[in-house]
Enzyme design. Structure first.
Site, PDB file in Angstrom:
ATOM      1  N   ASP A   7      64.729  45.742  71.453  1.00  0.00           N
ATOM      2  CA  ASP A   7      64.227  46.701  70.500  1.00  0.00           C
ATOM      3  C   ASP A   7      63.560  47.752  71.238  1.00  0.00           C
ATOM      4  O   ASP A   7      62.977  47.769  72.292  1.00  0.00           O
ATOM      5  CB  ASP A   7      63.375  45.954  69.457  1.00  0.00           C
ATOM      6  CG  ASP A   7      62.965  46.964  68.406  1.00  0.00           C
ATOM      7  OD1 ASP A   7      63.900  47.447  67.765  1.00  0.00           O
ATOM      8  OD2 ASP A   7      61.766  47.297  68.409  1.00  0.00           O
ATOM      9  N   GLU A   9      61.017  51.397  70.682  1.00  0.00           N
ATOM     10  CA  GLU A   9      60.226  52.246  69.985  1.00  0.00           C
ATOM     11  C   GLU A   9      60.095  53.661  70.652  1.00  0.00           C
ATOM     12  O   GLU A   9      60.404  53.795  71.842  1.00  0.00           O
ATOM     13  CB  GLU A   9      58.531  51.849  69.982  1.00  0.00           C
ATOM     14  CG  GLU A   9      58.307  50.495  69.318  1.00  0.00           C
ATOM     15  CD  GLU A   9      58.498  50.507  67.978  1.00  0.00           C
ATOM     16  OE1 GLU A   9      58.812  51.378  67.384  1.00  0.00           O
ATOM     17  OE2 GLU A   9      59.198  49.207  67.410  1.00  0.00           O
ATOM     18  N   GLU A  52      53.563  60.903  62.666  1.00  0.00           N
ATOM     19  CA  GLU A  52      54.139  60.137  61.738  1.00  0.00           C
ATOM     20  C   GLU A  52      54.759  59.009  62.504  1.00  0.00           C
ATOM     21  O   GLU A  52      55.032  57.766  62.062  1.00  0.00           O
ATOM     22  CB  GLU A  52      55.376  60.734  60.995  1.00  0.00           C
ATOM     23  CG  GLU A  52      56.156  61.466  61.919  1.00  0.00           C
ATOM     24  CD  GLU A  52      56.211  62.770  62.028  1.00  0.00           C
ATOM     25  OE1 GLU A  52      56.847  63.612  62.349  1.00  0.00           O
ATOM     26  OE2 GLU A  52      54.816  63.304  61.941  1.00  0.00           O
ATOM     27  N   HIS A  57      54.249  52.815  64.995  1.00  0.00           N
ATOM     28  CA  HIS A  57      54.162  51.722  65.982  1.00  0.00           C
ATOM     29  C   HIS A  57      52.665  51.791  66.855  1.00  0.00           C
ATOM     30  O   HIS A  57      52.376  50.874  67.611  1.00  0.00           O
ATOM     31  CB  HIS A  57      55.182  51.870  67.198  1.00  0.00           C
ATOM     32  CG  HIS A  57      55.255  53.466  67.645  1.00  0.00           C
ATOM     33  ND1 HIS A  57      54.242  54.113  68.145  1.00  0.00           N
ATOM     34  CD2 HIS A  57      56.409  54.215  67.627  1.00  0.00           C
ATOM     35  CE1 HIS A  57      54.670  55.524  68.462  1.00  0.00           C
ATOM     36  NE2 HIS A  57      56.055  55.389  68.030  1.00  0.00           N
ATOM     37  N   HIS A 150      55.158  48.061  64.087  1.00  0.00           N
ATOM     38  CA  HIS A 150      56.027  47.890  65.039  1.00  0.00           C
ATOM     39  C   HIS A 150      55.951  47.702  66.539  1.00  0.00           C
ATOM     40  O   HIS A 150      54.906  48.501  66.757  1.00  0.00           O
ATOM     41  CB  HIS A 150      57.105  49.060  64.665  1.00  0.00           C
ATOM     42  CG  HIS A 150      57.790  49.032  63.422  1.00  0.00           C
ATOM     43  ND1 HIS A 150      59.226  49.144  63.238  1.00  0.00           N
ATOM     44  CD2 HIS A 150      57.322  49.023  62.145  1.00  0.00           C
ATOM     45  CE1 HIS A 150      59.432  49.204  61.889  1.00  0.00           C
ATOM     46  NE2 HIS A 150      58.378  49.041  61.396  1.00  0.00           N
ATOM     47  N   ASP A 155      59.076  42.805  67.875  1.00  0.00           N
ATOM     48  CA  ASP A 155      60.357  42.755  66.873  1.00  0.00           C
ATOM     49  C   ASP A 155      61.610  42.244  67.749  1.00  0.00           C
ATOM     50  O   ASP A 155      62.593  41.589  67.115  1.00  0.00           O
ATOM     51  CB  ASP A 155      60.500  44.311  66.778  1.00  0.00           C
ATOM     52  CG  ASP A 155      59.630  44.877  65.624  1.00  0.00           C
ATOM     53  OD1 ASP A 155      58.696  44.218  65.437  1.00  0.00           O
ATOM     54  OD2 ASP A 155      59.939  46.070  65.413  1.00  0.00           O
TER      55      ASP A 155
END
Length: 235
Positions: A7, A9, A52, A57, A150, A155
């Site tokens: 995963d 970010e 945002e 995260h 997150h 994740d």
């Protein structure tokens, strides 16, 4: 079989808008079982973090300021993933950022044929349902109580459990296809070669009452007082 669940970010939704990778987490599976081997790294994106994205995260400019660049960690990442299939949720997004970063520092992109998308698997398995990682973890009873924001490694760990469930759980099959086929042939040969079992013929049992039984029945009937059938005949 070795597989890598991963995963990422990022600073935003698209590399076309100048967004960059800021974290990657990879979990190694061998035969659908986590081995405990992982790769995890934060990256300094060389740009500011939009509010945002940070809200999703929690990775701030200050936190990432002393982290290495992606380019400096690319070889270590490629060595870890090797030539294994790569599993991600909404994999086109993660592959898009990963391959952009690899190309930016002079590495060949990862072949998209290695991509396994758990989002596509979930949509096929549960049409019309919610397919977010949170929703699917709830569906399969995967504990995500420790997931506040997150995070790529967290994740990936959740996704590894979800991937196993989506592809048949821990007991996918006790035999490989070739083994199962050989076992079927072996059983058929044993059946064909087995000695025939001799049929046992039993003498039919008599179904008529004997003369002695008929006489005893006649004596029993004669001893009944006012039987109903005689009363009906008299009327």
């Amino acid at each position: 079989m070795r597989e890598i669940v991963f995963d990422t970010e990022t600073t935003g939704l698209s590399t076309a808008d100048g967004h960059r990778l800021v974290e990657i987490g990879c979990i190694e599976l061998v035969n659908r079982v986590e081995t405990g081997n992982s790769f995890h790294c934060y990256f300094n994106p060389g740009r500011s973090m939009p509010a945002e994205a940070e809200a999703v995260h929690g990775l701030s400019d200050r936190f990432l300021s002393d982290k290495p660049s992606f380019a400096s960690q690319a070889l270590a990442l490629l060595e870890f993933v090797g030539d294994s299939p790569l599993i991600a949720h909404n994999a086109m997004f993660d592959f898009g950022f990963l391959n952009w970063e690899l190309a930016d520092c002079g590495h060949a992109p990862i072949d998209m044929a290695r991509m396994i998308d758990t989002l596509a698997i979930a949509r096929k398995a549960h049409p019309g349902a919610k397919h977010s990682l949170d929703a699917l973890c709830s569906r399969y009873g995967i504990d995500r109580s420790h997931r506040v924001k997150h995070g790529a490694l967290l994740d990936a760990q959740l996704l590894a459990q979800l991937y196993v469930e989506l592809t048949g759980g821990r007991q996918i099959g006790l035999l490989l296809k070739s083994d199962a086929r050989e076992k079927t042939v072996e059983n058929r040969v044993r059946h064909e070669q087995a000695a025939p079992v001799a049929a046992v013929i039993r003498i039919a049992r008599p179904h008529m009452a004997s003369e002695e039984e008929l006489e005893r029945h006649k004596e029993f009937i004669a001893g009944l007082a006012d039987p109903l059938w005689l009363a009906g005949a008299a009327g």
